[in-house]
Design an enzyme around this catalytic site. Sequence first.
Site, short mmCIF file in Angstrom:
data_model
loop_
_atom_site.label_atom_id
_atom_site.label_comp_id
_atom_site.label_asym_id
_atom_site.label_seq_id
_atom_site.Cartn_x
_atom_site.Cartn_y
_atom_site.Cartn_z
N LYS A 17 6.26 37.94 35.10
CA LYS A 17 5.98 38.85 36.22
C LYS A 17 5.20 38.13 37.33
O LYS A 17 5.54 38.23 38.49
CB LYS A 17 5.15 40.07 35.77
CG LYS A 17 5.84 40.97 34.77
CD LYS A 17 5.05 42.24 34.52
CE LYS A 17 3.68 42.04 33.90
NZ LYS A 17 3.70 41.46 32.54
N ARG A 92 0.76 50.56 34.62
CA ARG A 92 0.97 50.04 33.28
C ARG A 92 0.85 51.10 32.20
O ARG A 92 0.98 50.79 31.02
CB ARG A 92 -0.06 48.96 33.03
CG ARG A 92 0.49 47.75 32.31
CD ARG A 92 -0.21 46.55 32.87
NE ARG A 92 -0.37 45.47 31.96
CZ ARG A 92 -0.48 44.21 32.38
NH1 ARG A 92 -0.45 43.93 33.65
NH2 ARG A 92 -0.66 43.26 31.52
N ARG A 131 1.10 28.31 28.04
CA ARG A 131 0.79 28.45 29.47
C ARG A 131 -0.58 27.82 29.79
O ARG A 131 -1.54 27.96 29.05
CB ARG A 131 0.75 29.94 29.81
CG ARG A 131 0.21 30.23 31.20
CD ARG A 131 0.63 31.57 31.70
NE ARG A 131 -0.08 32.67 31.06
CZ ARG A 131 0.10 33.94 31.39
NH1 ARG A 131 0.98 34.25 32.30
NH2 ARG A 131 -0.58 34.88 30.77
N ARG A 164 -5.67 30.58 29.57
CA ARG A 164 -6.30 31.89 29.79
C ARG A 164 -6.93 32.38 28.50
O ARG A 164 -6.38 32.21 27.42
CB ARG A 164 -5.24 32.89 30.27
CG ARG A 164 -5.28 33.11 31.76
CD ARG A 164 -4.16 33.98 32.23
NE ARG A 164 -4.09 35.27 31.57
CZ ARG A 164 -3.26 36.24 31.94
NH1 ARG A 164 -2.44 36.05 32.95
NH2 ARG A 164 -3.24 37.39 31.31
N ARG A 175 -1.73 42.67 23.20
CA ARG A 175 -1.13 42.98 24.51
C ARG A 175 0.30 43.50 24.35
O ARG A 175 0.73 44.38 25.08
CB ARG A 175 -1.17 41.74 25.40
CG ARG A 175 -2.60 41.43 25.89
CD ARG A 175 -2.77 39.99 26.32
NE ARG A 175 -2.05 39.63 27.51
CZ ARG A 175 -1.73 38.38 27.85
NH1 ARG A 175 -2.06 37.36 27.06
NH2 ARG A 175 -1.09 38.13 28.96
#
Length: 221
Positions: A17, A92, A131, A164, A175
């Site tokens: 996203k 969300r 990531r 992160r 999540r």
Amino acid sequence: MDSETRIVLIGPPGAGKGTQAKKLGDYYSVPHLSAGELLRSEVENETEAGKRAKPYLDQGQLVPVEIVVDIMVKNMFERSEHNGFVVDGFPRNPEQYERLTDYMEENNLSLDCAVDLVIPEEMVYRRLTGRRVCRECGANFHLEFRPPEQEGQCDDCGGELKQRDDDTRETIQERLEVFQNESKPVARKFERDGILAKVDATGDIDEVFEKITTTLEERLA
Ligand code: AMP
């Protein structure tokens, strides 16, 4: 396409996203607004909202609705310049959807399209655990799919790359559960409104971007 184009990107963590919203913002010349980034910046700046939001971000939980709705509405609609945007990560859950919809109805505003990025769960883990994000400019890299030229260093600005805090396996699982339980119903609401476009997000960055812009061009024509 004019500067009033209003697009939201939804989909699970790791669907791309943030990456796609940034590219789409450049492409359509509208700001890219990331709910997660705006919240993380509140946390880093130690604002009141940031202090309240931090424990939720750390655990991969959604921050309370009044915090996120205020921040997002301000950034989406109450800027002095034009109010087109590409938003990633908002709304969300159904409550955020209702608050956004009420605000838009009261102010005679509407969204053009909600793009739902669809990706299998096993790919989410692979994408998120690898990531790395630049501390300075926020650029995204990936140990496997987009390694930086110099290990640990941003290709764009030379800043330090970090993982992160919420990209650990445990928090990713949390999540994903939040996504299934809270965010999936939002896609159904956008579908009912007739503005949902599902896009397969399993390809590389440029392939997915191509699919999104093709879909948007058909929708917004
Ligand atoms: P993201 O950068 O989109 O993966 O979001 C990171 C974290 O920010 C999430 O796990 C939540 O804790 C928080 N967050 C992002 N968007 C929202 C939202 N719309 N509502 C509540 N919390 C959010």
